[in-house]
Motif scaffolding. Structure first.
Motif, PDB file in Angstrom:
ATOM      1  N   MET A 182      39.448 -14.323 -84.276  1.00 59.72           N
ATOM      2  CA  MET A 182      40.289 -14.944 -85.194  1.00 59.72           C
ATOM      3  C   MET A 182      39.673 -16.495 -85.350  1.00 59.72           C
ATOM      4  O   MET A 182      39.081 -17.146 -84.658  1.00 59.72           O
ATOM      5  CB  MET A 182      41.677 -14.752 -84.960  1.00 59.72           C
ATOM      6  N   ASN A 183      40.019 -16.908 -86.567  1.00 59.98           N
ATOM      7  CA  ASN A 183      39.595 -18.168 -86.700  1.00 59.98           C
ATOM      8  C   ASN A 183      40.328 -19.196 -85.876  1.00 59.98           C
ATOM      9  O   ASN A 183      41.643 -19.387 -86.011  1.00 59.98           O
ATOM     10  CB  ASN A 183      39.894 -18.727 -88.434  1.00 59.98           C
ATOM     11  N   ASN A 184      39.867 -20.246 -85.208  1.00 57.44           N
ATOM     12  CA  ASN A 184      40.508 -20.940 -84.250  1.00 57.44           C
ATOM     13  C   ASN A 184      41.387 -22.176 -84.959  1.00 57.44           C
ATOM     14  O   ASN A 184      42.370 -22.354 -84.698  1.00 57.44           O
ATOM     15  CB  ASN A 184      39.496 -21.776 -83.360  1.00 57.44           C
ATOM     16  N   LEU A 193      42.609 -22.194 -87.812  1.00 58.53           N
ATOM     17  CA  LEU A 193      44.127 -21.715 -88.558  1.00 58.53           C
ATOM     18  C   LEU A 193      45.126 -21.453 -87.218  1.00 58.53           C
ATOM     19  O   LEU A 193      46.223 -21.771 -87.401  1.00 58.53           O
ATOM     20  CB  LEU A 193      43.525 -20.232 -89.282  1.00 58.53           C
ATOM     21  N   THR A 232      41.897 -11.524 -92.567  1.00 57.96           N
ATOM     22  CA  THR A 232      40.553 -11.867 -93.094  1.00 57.96           C
ATOM     23  C   THR A 232      39.830 -11.569 -91.951  1.00 57.96           C
ATOM     24  O   THR A 232      38.456 -11.350 -91.897  1.00 57.96           O
ATOM     25  CB  THR A 232      40.504 -13.131 -93.739  1.00 57.96           C
ATOM     26  N   ARG A 278      36.109 -10.448 -91.870  1.00 54.10           N
ATOM     27  CA  ARG A 278      35.124 -11.700 -91.860  1.00 54.10           C
ATOM     28  C   ARG A 278      34.994 -12.784 -90.814  1.00 54.10           C
ATOM     29  O   ARG A 278      34.514 -13.685 -90.776  1.00 54.10           O
ATOM     30  CB  ARG A 278      35.581 -12.714 -93.267  1.00 54.10           C
ATOM     31  N   GLY A 279      35.813 -12.222 -89.822  1.00 55.50           N
ATOM     32  CA  GLY A 279      35.906 -13.128 -88.588  1.00 55.50           C
ATOM     33  C   GLY A 279      34.372 -13.313 -87.962  1.00 55.50           C
ATOM     34  O   GLY A 279      33.436 -12.524 -88.173  1.00 55.50           O
ATOM     35  N   ARG A 280      34.186 -14.366 -86.975  1.00 57.25           N
ATOM     36  CA  ARG A 280      33.272 -14.593 -86.339  1.00 57.25           C
ATOM     37  C   ARG A 280      32.975 -13.157 -85.326  1.00 57.25           C
ATOM     38  O   ARG A 280      33.655 -12.961 -84.668  1.00 57.25           O
ATOM     39  CB  ARG A 280      33.171 -15.830 -85.472  1.00 57.25           C
ATOM     40  N   ILE A 318      43.714 -24.513 -96.985  1.00 58.23           N
ATOM     41  CA  ILE A 318      43.529 -24.625 -95.365  1.00 58.23           C
ATOM     42  C   ILE A 318      42.871 -23.484 -94.857  1.00 58.23           C
ATOM     43  O   ILE A 318      41.958 -23.615 -93.839  1.00 58.23           O
ATOM     44  CB  ILE A 318      45.270 -24.220 -94.857  1.00 58.23           C
ATOM     45  N   TYR A 319      42.618 -22.369 -95.492  1.00 62.05           N
ATOM     46  CA  TYR A 319      41.857 -21.293 -94.965  1.00 62.05           C
ATOM     47  C   TYR A 319      40.503 -21.773 -95.053  1.00 62.05           C
ATOM     48  O   TYR A 319      39.691 -21.615 -94.321  1.00 62.05           O
ATOM     49  CB  TYR A 319      42.138 -20.123 -95.880  1.00 62.05           C
ATOM     50  N   GLY A 362      39.648 -23.911 -92.421  1.00 60.44           N
ATOM     51  CA  GLY A 362      39.401 -23.439 -91.176  1.00 60.44           C
ATOM     52  C   GLY A 362      38.133 -22.600 -90.942  1.00 60.44           C
ATOM     53  O   GLY A 362      37.432 -22.640 -90.131  1.00 60.44           O
ATOM     54  N   LYS A 363      37.389 -22.213 -92.168  1.00 56.67           N
ATOM     55  CA  LYS A 363      36.418 -21.421 -92.310  1.00 56.67           C
ATOM     56  C   LYS A 363      35.210 -22.702 -91.851  1.00 56.67           C
ATOM     57  O   LYS A 363      34.327 -22.323 -91.259  1.00 56.67           O
ATOM     58  CB  LYS A 363      36.343 -20.694 -93.610  1.00 56.67           C
ATOM     59  N   SER A 421      35.429 -25.225 -90.701  1.00 58.42           N
ATOM     60  CA  SER A 421      35.163 -25.873 -89.303  1.00 58.42           C
ATOM     61  C   SER A 421      34.492 -24.906 -88.389  1.00 58.42           C
ATOM     62  O   SER A 421      33.804 -25.282 -87.420  1.00 58.42           O
ATOM     63  CB  SER A 421      36.544 -26.200 -88.841  1.00 58.42           C
ATOM     64  N   GLU A 422      34.603 -23.610 -88.689  1.00 63.16           N
ATOM     65  CA  GLU A 422      33.902 -22.579 -87.786  1.00 63.16           C
ATOM     66  C   GLU A 422      32.442 -22.721 -88.010  1.00 63.16           C
ATOM     67  O   GLU A 422      31.627 -22.743 -87.108  1.00 63.16           O
ATOM     68  CB  GLU A 422      34.291 -21.296 -88.192  1.00 63.16           C
TER      69      GLU A 422
END
Lengths: 606, 351
Positions: free
Chosen positions: A463-465, A467, A537, A541-543, B17-18, B21-22, B24-25
């Motif tokens: 999951m996106n960290n 967020l 998502t 779409r996650g890493r 925000i999403y 988040g993306k 920053s990843e």
């Protein structure tokens, strides 16, 4: 152990259906319906519980937004509410009848459908076979039935939201006579019948699941996985299941008797009632009997909600501190203590029903005893992170938040469990604050910790960290901002379940505070939607997870392939040689030793 | 339209925000994951510490804002024990709260991951376990002891000289019955109830009923310094007599009689002066969910001196006189020369 038999089962299924990822291209052969809908794979069933739980959680939380709007701004209208609720919020103003329906369904949904089915349904299913080293549950078919009974219960509960007289509206505890008599409340009509049928089906689902979890843990551990080598998650899920199996049948009987009183003219709970302009023929029943039956489940239910979070927090705190859990045996013993005591304290919900004061004093003693194992757990968690090397993954933050919330909510329980204080605090906002912090927020934090931590195992992605961090801090701060001031309202005697306080000289001074709480509650609601967005998502779409053991955890679930198929391990199930918390130098630069590594010469077992 | 704009705005914020988040990843991947991880970890450590300090400040602010909105001191003699027990429990739990939360946040901050730190392998220590099993057990034993002493006191038999009043809940108001000059509450039966002329189902064959007084506006009149024993009942569903100012409550359950006794300590007038609020009133709240009108099920308590009470009582007609055509001949209570001290010394029993 007896795994061999089980290995045969799913394995045979594999060869027929070609289901595992590792059969490469063949895996398309299994039809979508059997793979994802009527699946018998424990991992898929766990995800089904989780997704259904998330949907329920959104509904339940949205209800709280609606009634918080009423509580915070009793003089305003919100046309948007009419869009959602129609007749029930004519002109954007919630009707009292539906306000009570909303709080009732908010409680029912969150306590049973989210924090029982959604929490232990999810993690018992996903973690038990993976962490004990089994191919699947003892009875994958019964496991599938457990989900589908839950689904059926959900359908009934959901339909009840749309009947003309509205859903049940007597509080999530649905005390008779209010819930038994159509004349007493509009929600005690068809809505209540649907509620009762829904709950009866829910109990069946919970029993099918619980029996399976217990059987699986006792019989299907892999070679070398003695009970004392189990991760604490499994111990916690085990006692959760024990609590459910022994107490849900009692709720079932209570529900069935209530169905009888409502529809077949019996008088189990009814006596000497004059309502709707006439005296009813019922004599000799006891309204208090229902409360005994209800709370005999109702209190263990609190621990059914808490224990999975405790288990997962133990695991995640230890893993991210890179230190073994402190006092493994003390943790297990305190779980046993909590489980046993959970059955002996139900009447502390009933101190002011007029029951014998002597009986009351016994329940005071037993109730405050629970503080001891709870305190042991807290101190052990604190010592676990002490002198660790703490990695703030999102799961870890939620585990820390879990401990913080558990302390805050647990301590107020000491007030309420003491009958001489409960006689004032009972049914005030103090109670609302107490149980929302301890079994609402705290249990949710345990659940979130689990979701963030095991998401890579469930979906092969992270999951996106960022967020996740936003989600954590908004929720953590929000939860305290909402519930901390509520204690003050409760100490001032402000009763819960009121639609409007403005006519009360003693309580109207909290109007501004109520507005503040409502605003924070709405912000926190949206923060949860951020989690939902992140969750769904990230599934696609996650890493991607690229290493088998991303958290560096000694437990067995991380020895499976990144995306395990049905049957979990390719080839043999690994053998276990050590306990689940060997966070020490393995000699190769790793700071943990997997459970599957044999003891080195001269090394002592834990 | 404004609703539409709000929703659009919310969705927009979510998308932003999403995206952050993306982004920053991806940025993390570009800048080197290990480095970013270490930096994030430090930031989170500071955030947790800041959260704790801000939290402490928040607790202080919250207390300053709300402490004046709390209840005045206990209006009953028995409630004084409640207040002292409450603060004792608050001290015990408060100390534990601050100590454990401080440790939690401090450990999290202090032992955050660094390159050099080696975690200390510590699996168990029976001495420590023993200490933190024993200390909570002792603390709990003390709280139980205090609690049970108070509990026994408040649930003991009401004193012999108690005033007896019956309070009956119905959807959605309180009916209050005084025993009249004979000091005895007559028999009643739910089958006799008639909303027009026998609201509590009094049995007219029972002579004790003839002087009983029923107050339908939810006013409970009590005498300062005189213990009162409430006989609590319900006509329909479960209600609860909530007396926040007196620190008591008790359920009203159909088919079961519950009781509660306490001694009013301040008259309503005294309380108005003490709180500085001319509108002050003791309220009876229904504390057990009882249907759609639950929130409006309000009664009041009026604590008076004996003289005021007697005057008030003398002006109340008996329920019998107002609801029976033949009552004129049997001398309603209001006409009878009230033998002052209405229902005082005589031991009062409930049939």
């Amino acid at each position: 152990m007896s795994n061999e038999i089980i290995i045969q089962g799913p394995n045979v299924a594999h060869t027929i259906e070609g289901a595992t990822e590792h059969h490469g291209h063949e895996h398309h052969e299994q039809h979508f319906i059997w793979k994802y809908i009527f699946s018998q794979d424990h991992k898929v069933i766990g995800k089904q519980f989780l997704v259904t739980g998330i949907i329920w959680a959104i509904i339940g939380a949205l209800f709280s937004v609606f009634f918080r709007l009423q509580l915070g701004f009793p003089d305003s209208t919100f046309p948007i509410m009419e869009k959602f609720l129609g007749e029930w919020a004519k002109g954007g103003k919630l009707s009292p009848e539906f306000y009570y329906a909303l709080i009732t369904m908010h409680g029912t949904i969150l306590v049973f459908f989210v924090l029982t089915a959604g929490l232990s349904g999810t993690f018992a299913n996903i973690l038990i076979p993976l962490q004990i080293g089994a191919r699947d549950m003892a009875s994958p078919f019964m496991n599938m039935l457990s989900y589908w009974f839950f689904f059926l219960a959900s359908v009934f509960m959901f339909i009840s939201l749309f009947v003309e007289t509205g859903p049940a509206s007597g509080g999530w505890t649905t005390y008779p006579p209010l819930s038994a008599l159509k004349e007493a409340s509009i929600g005690s009509g068809v809505g209540m019948d649907l509620w009762l049928i829904g709950m009866a089906l829910f109990v069946i689902s919970s029993l099918l699941g619980g029996l399976n979890y217990i059987t699986t843990i006792l019989n299907m551990r892999t070679k070398g996985m003695t009970m004392t080598r189990l991760p604490l998650t499994i111990w916690a899920l085990f006692f959760t299941a024990v609590l459910g199996v022994l107490s849900f049948p009692v709720l079932f009987s209570g529900v069935v008797l209530l169905i009888f009183d409502r529809n077949f003219g019996t008088s189990f709970y009814l006596s000497e009632i004059f309502i709707g302009g006439k005296a009813l023929p019922h004599i000799g029943g006891s309204a208090i009997l229902y409360q005994h039956l209800f709370w005999f489940l109702g209190h263990p239910e609190v621990y059914i909600i808490m224990l999975p979070g405790m288990g997962m927090a133990s695991e995640i705190l230890s893993n991210n501190s890179r230190k073994p859990i402190f006092g493994y045996f003390a943790m297990v013993i305190s779980l046993i203590g909590i489980t046993v005591l959970a059955f002996l304290v139900w009447a502390h919900h009933m101190f002011v029903t007029g029951m014998s004061p002597f009986l009351g004093s016994i329940f005071v003693l037993l109730t405050l005893l629970i503080a001891v194992p709870s305190a042991v757990k807290v101190f052990n968690w604190l010592t676990t992170i002490w002198r660790g090397n703490i990695r703030f993954s999102v799961g870890m933050l939620f585990a820390l938040g879990f401990v913080s919330m558990f302390i805050s909510g647990g301590l107020t329980g000491i007030f309420l469990g003491n009958s001489a204080l409960d006689i004032h605090l009972h049914d005030t906002y103090f109670v609302v604050a107490h149980f929302h912090i301890v079994m609402g927020v705290s249990a949710f934090f345990g659940m979130f910790a689990g979701v963030y931590h095991w998401f890579p195992k469930m979906f092969g992605r992270f999951m996106n960290n960022t967020l996740g961090y936003i989600h954590f801090f908004v929720t953590f701060a929000g939860a305290y901002l909402i519930f901390w001031p509520m204690h003050y309202e409760g100490i001032a005697g402000m009763p819960r379940r009121y639609y409007d306080y403005s006519a009360w000289e003693s309580f109207k001074q909290f109007q501004n505070l109520n507005a503040f709480i409502s605003i924070v509650a709405i912000v926190v609601f949206f923060a949860q939607l951020l989690f939902v967005l992140n969750f769904f998502t990230s599934i696609w779409r996650g890493r991607k997870v690229t290493v088998q053991n991303p958290w560096g955890s000694p437990t067995l679930e991380w020895t499976t392939p990144i995306r395990p198929g049905h049957g979990n391990w390719v080839g043999e199930i690994p053998e276990v040689h050590r306990w689940a918390y060997d966070y020490k130098d393995d000699g190769n630069g790793n700071d943990f030793i997997p459970q599957t590594t044999p003891l080195r010469p001269g090394e002592e077992a834990h | 339209m404004s609703g539409f704009i709000t929703i659009a705005l919310i969705i927009l914020v979510f998308i932003i925000i999403y995206q952050i988040g993306k982004a920053s990843e991806y940025a993390g991947v570009i800048r080197g994951e290990e480095k970013v991880k270490a930096q994030t970890n430090r930031t989170i450590g500071w955030l947790l510490l800041a959260f704790f300090i801000l939290g402490l400040y928040g607790i202080w602010v919250c207390h300053q804002l709300l402490k004046d909105k709390m209840l005045p001191e206990s209006a009953s003699v028995e409630g004084v024990n409640y207040d002292s027990m409450f603060s004792a429990t608050m001290w015990v739990t408060g100390i534990v709260f601050f100590a454990t939360q401080a440790l939690l946040f401090w450990f999290a901050f202090r032992y955050q991951s660094t390159e050099k730190r080696k975690p200390y392998f510590l699996a168990h220590n029976n001495k420590l376990e023993l200490i933190w099993t024993t200390i909570p057990a002792i603390a709990m034993a003390a709280l139980v002891a205090v609690g049970l002493r108070n509990w026994m006191n408040i649930t003991s038999e009401a004193p012999k000289n108690s005033q007896v009043v019956e309070i009956v809940g119905k959807q959605f108001n309180w009916l209050i019955r005084y025993p009249g000059k004979d000091g005895v509450l007559g028999k009643r039966d739910f089958r006799n109830i008639d909303d027009a002329n026998n609201i509590l189902g009094l049995d007219w064959k029972d002579k004790d009923n003839q002087d009983d007084i029923i107050v339908q506006n939810g006013e409970l009149h009590l005498i300062i310094g005189r213990p009162v024993k409430l006989i609590i009942g319900s006509r329909d569903v479960i209600h609860d007599v909530g007396l926040a100012h007196f620190r008591f409550k008790m359920d009203a359950v159909p088919g079961i009689v519950t009781t509660l006794w306490f001694t009013p300590k301040y008259t309503s007038e005294q309380m108005k002066k003490m709180t500085g609020n001319p509108d002050f009133v003791y309220e009876i709240s229904c504390d057990q969910m009882c249907g759609k009108g639950h929130y409006s099920m309000r009664g009041t308590v009026i604590v008076q001196t004996q003289a005021e009470y007697d005057t008030w009582m003398a002006s109340q007609p008996s329920y019998y006189s107002g609801n029976n055509p033949d009552a004129k001949t049997t001398a309603p209570a209001a006409d009878a020369k009230p033998q002052q001290k209405t229902d005082s010394v005589k031991a009062i029993t409930m049939k």
